[in-house]
Design a protein around this motif. Sequence first.
Motif, PDB file in Angstrom:
ATOM      1  N   GLU A   1       0.836  -1.205   0.000  1.00  0.00           N
ATOM      2  CA  GLU A   1       0.000   0.000   0.000  1.00  0.00           C
ATOM      3  C   GLU A   1       0.869   1.252   0.000  1.00  0.00           C
ATOM      4  O   GLU A   1       0.636   2.182  -0.788  1.00  0.00           O
ATOM      5  CB  GLU A   1      -0.936  -0.001   1.207  1.00  0.00           C
ATOM      6  N   ALA A   2       1.872   1.285   0.875  1.00  0.00           N
ATOM      7  CA  ALA A   2       2.769   2.435   0.920  1.00  0.00           C
ATOM      8  C   ALA A   2       3.539   2.577  -0.390  1.00  0.00           C
ATOM      9  O   ALA A   2       3.723   3.692  -0.893  1.00  0.00           O
ATOM     10  CB  ALA A   2       3.737   2.296   2.092  1.00  0.00           C
ATOM     11  N   ALA A   3       3.974   1.461  -0.954  1.00  0.00           N
ATOM     12  CA  ALA A   3       4.705   1.515  -2.220  1.00  0.00           C
ATOM     13  C   ALA A   3       3.810   2.002  -3.346  1.00  0.00           C
ATOM     14  O   ALA A   3       4.233   2.812  -4.189  1.00  0.00           O
ATOM     15  CB  ALA A   3       5.272   0.138  -2.552  1.00  0.00           C
ATOM     16  N   SER A   4       2.573   1.522  -3.385  1.00  0.00           N
ATOM     17  CA  SER A   4       1.656   1.933  -4.442  1.00  0.00           C
ATOM     18  C   SER A   4       1.335   3.418  -4.350  1.00  0.00           C
ATOM     19  O   SER A   4       1.321   4.142  -5.361  1.00  0.00           O
ATOM     20  CB  SER A   4       0.371   1.105  -4.353  1.00  0.00           C
ATOM     21  N   GLN A   5       1.076   3.902  -3.140  1.00  0.00           N
ATOM     22  CA  GLN A   5       0.783   5.316  -2.953  1.00  0.00           C
ATOM     23  C   GLN A   5       1.997   6.177  -3.270  1.00  0.00           C
ATOM     24  O   GLN A   5       1.867   7.254  -3.891  1.00  0.00           O
ATOM     25  CB  GLN A   5       0.330   5.570  -1.505  1.00  0.00           C
ATOM     26  N   ARG A   6       3.182   5.731  -2.875  1.00  0.00           N
ATOM     27  CA  ARG A   6       4.379   6.548  -3.035  1.00  0.00           C
ATOM     28  C   ARG A   6       4.897   6.562  -4.459  1.00  0.00           C
ATOM     29  O   ARG A   6       5.343   7.605  -4.948  1.00  0.00           O
ATOM     30  CB  ARG A   6       5.467   6.035  -2.081  1.00  0.00           C
ATOM     31  N   TYR A   7       4.834   5.427  -5.145  1.00  0.00           N
ATOM     32  CA  TYR A   7       5.467   5.333  -6.463  1.00  0.00           C
ATOM     33  C   TYR A   7       4.472   5.334  -7.620  1.00  0.00           C
ATOM     34  O   TYR A   7       4.848   5.640  -8.753  1.00  0.00           O
ATOM     35  CB  TYR A   7       6.330   4.068  -6.533  1.00  0.00           C
ATOM     36  N   TYR A   8       3.213   4.979  -7.357  1.00  0.00           N
ATOM     37  CA  TYR A   8       2.223   4.939  -8.440  1.00  0.00           C
ATOM     38  C   TYR A   8       1.069   5.924  -8.241  1.00  0.00           C
ATOM     39  O   TYR A   8       0.211   6.053  -9.115  1.00  0.00           O
ATOM     40  CB  TYR A   8       1.648   3.518  -8.568  1.00  0.00           C
ATOM     41  N   ASP A   9       1.013   6.560  -7.081  1.00  0.00           N
ATOM     42  CA  ASP A   9      -0.010   7.571  -6.788  1.00  0.00           C
ATOM     43  C   ASP A   9      -1.440   7.021  -6.815  1.00  0.00           C
ATOM     44  O   ASP A   9      -2.371   7.717  -7.215  1.00  0.00           O
ATOM     45  CB  ASP A   9       0.096   8.761  -7.757  1.00  0.00           C
ATOM     46  N   HIS A  10      -1.610   5.783  -6.421  1.00  0.00           N
ATOM     47  CA  HIS A  10      -2.964   5.237  -6.267  1.00  0.00           C
ATOM     48  C   HIS A  10      -2.907   4.080  -5.269  1.00  0.00           C
ATOM     49  O   HIS A  10      -1.826   3.544  -4.991  1.00  0.00           O
ATOM     50  CB  HIS A  10      -3.543   4.781  -7.613  1.00  0.00           C
ATOM     51  N   PRO A  11      -4.037   3.692  -4.711  1.00  0.00           N
ATOM     52  CA  PRO A  11      -4.037   2.637  -3.681  1.00  0.00           C
ATOM     53  C   PRO A  11      -3.672   1.271  -4.249  1.00  0.00           C
ATOM     54  O   PRO A  11      -3.759   1.022  -5.452  1.00  0.00           O
ATOM     55  CB  PRO A  11      -5.474   2.653  -3.152  1.00  0.00           C
ATOM     56  N   ALA A  12      -3.290   0.377  -3.342  1.00  0.00           N
ATOM     57  CA  ALA A  12      -2.869  -0.962  -3.744  1.00  0.00           C
ATOM     58  C   ALA A  12      -4.001  -1.763  -4.351  1.00  0.00           C
ATOM     59  O   ALA A  12      -3.767  -2.726  -5.080  1.00  0.00           O
ATOM     60  CB  ALA A  12      -2.295  -1.713  -2.546  1.00  0.00           C
ATOM     61  N   LYS A  13      -5.231  -1.380  -4.068  1.00  0.00           N
ATOM     62  CA  LYS A  13      -6.361  -2.102  -4.626  1.00  0.00           C
ATOM     63  C   LYS A  13      -6.426  -1.959  -6.142  1.00  0.00           C
ATOM     64  O   LYS A  13      -7.007  -2.799  -6.836  1.00  0.00           O
ATOM     65  CB  LYS A  13      -7.655  -1.584  -3.994  1.00  0.00           C
ATOM     66  N   SER A  14      -5.794  -0.902  -6.689  1.00  0.00           N
ATOM     67  CA  SER A  14      -5.836  -0.645  -8.129  1.00  0.00           C
ATOM     68  C   SER A  14      -4.575  -1.082  -8.856  1.00  0.00           C
ATOM     69  O   SER A  14      -4.392  -0.745 -10.034  1.00  0.00           O
ATOM     70  CB  SER A  14      -6.072   0.857  -8.372  1.00  0.00           C
ATOM     71  N   LEU A  15      -3.701  -1.796  -8.203  1.00  0.00           N
ATOM     72  CA  LEU A  15      -2.449  -2.207  -8.839  1.00  0.00           C
ATOM     73  C   LEU A  15      -2.713  -3.100 -10.046  1.00  0.00           C
ATOM     74  O   LEU A  15      -3.512  -4.034  -9.993  1.00  0.00           O
ATOM     75  CB  LEU A  15      -1.568  -2.964  -7.843  1.00  0.00           C
TER      76      LEU A  15
END
Length: 286
Positions: A222-236
């Motif tokens: 979750e932290a990685a998705s928010q920090r590097y992709y700018d969206h929550p992990a649910k949308s990976l």
Amino acid sequence: MSENRPRNSNAPRQPDTSYSATGTTGSRNTASAGTGRTGTGASAWAQGRRFLREHPWVGKLYRIAAQLALYLFLFSIGWVIVLKWVPVWVTPLVVSRWWDTLGTDQSSRVYKDWTSYENISKEAALAVVASEDQAFPYHWGFDFDEIQDAIKENQRRKRPRGASTISQQVAKNVFLWNGRSYIRKGLEVYFTVLIELVWGKKRILEVYLNVAETGPMTFGVEAASQRYYDHPAKSLTRDEAARIAAVLPNPIRFSIANPSNYIQRRTRQIARQMRALGGQKYVRNL
């Protein structure tokens, strides 16, 4: 003129004492030997009791150590049971990374956001399984085939290859410290068995997705998705999840934001393995 007299068969015989004497002597020797062994054991026991009487602190120390071991055992079980339901907010690795930044120019901010398994893309779950531990749904904490392969390969490799399962990594990250020692490895085995029995696969994977180091001062997908992709992990997406999994062996050296050629190749390889495993249904029924 002398005459030969026949022997009197009825004459009394002298008793033959050779057998009885020998037998008696053997019995005495056997008894003596047995008495010697028994005496030695009794003597050692008496010496031990006398030592404890003369040094009462030894017995007290033994009782304290036994009680402490029992309390630690019960505490470890209780700790594991509690963490089956309570989010794992802090781990020894998080504390260690934060401590290393003190007194340096690095930021001491920790990027960490606990997210339930239901709110994490199953592509992320599949990616870490495909990358780190493809037998995860089936083993009981240890992949012995992988361990044997690693032992054979490490005989000719300069840099040893690990064979830790996701369960072992969770046990190490949540309950133990970094480092290599037989004590830590033994405790890792103990906690791995414990979480397999108490938590189950789904909870182990949920914890792994939340505590795995995914970048500098960054923990969890979750932290990685928010920090590097700018969206929550649910949308990976599959490629995004595969890139996160690609850096897991060394998230300090490898970068999600600026992937090297190696990380890009490894990302494509993990994505292919995810398809080969059958997609999200591989982790659907944990």
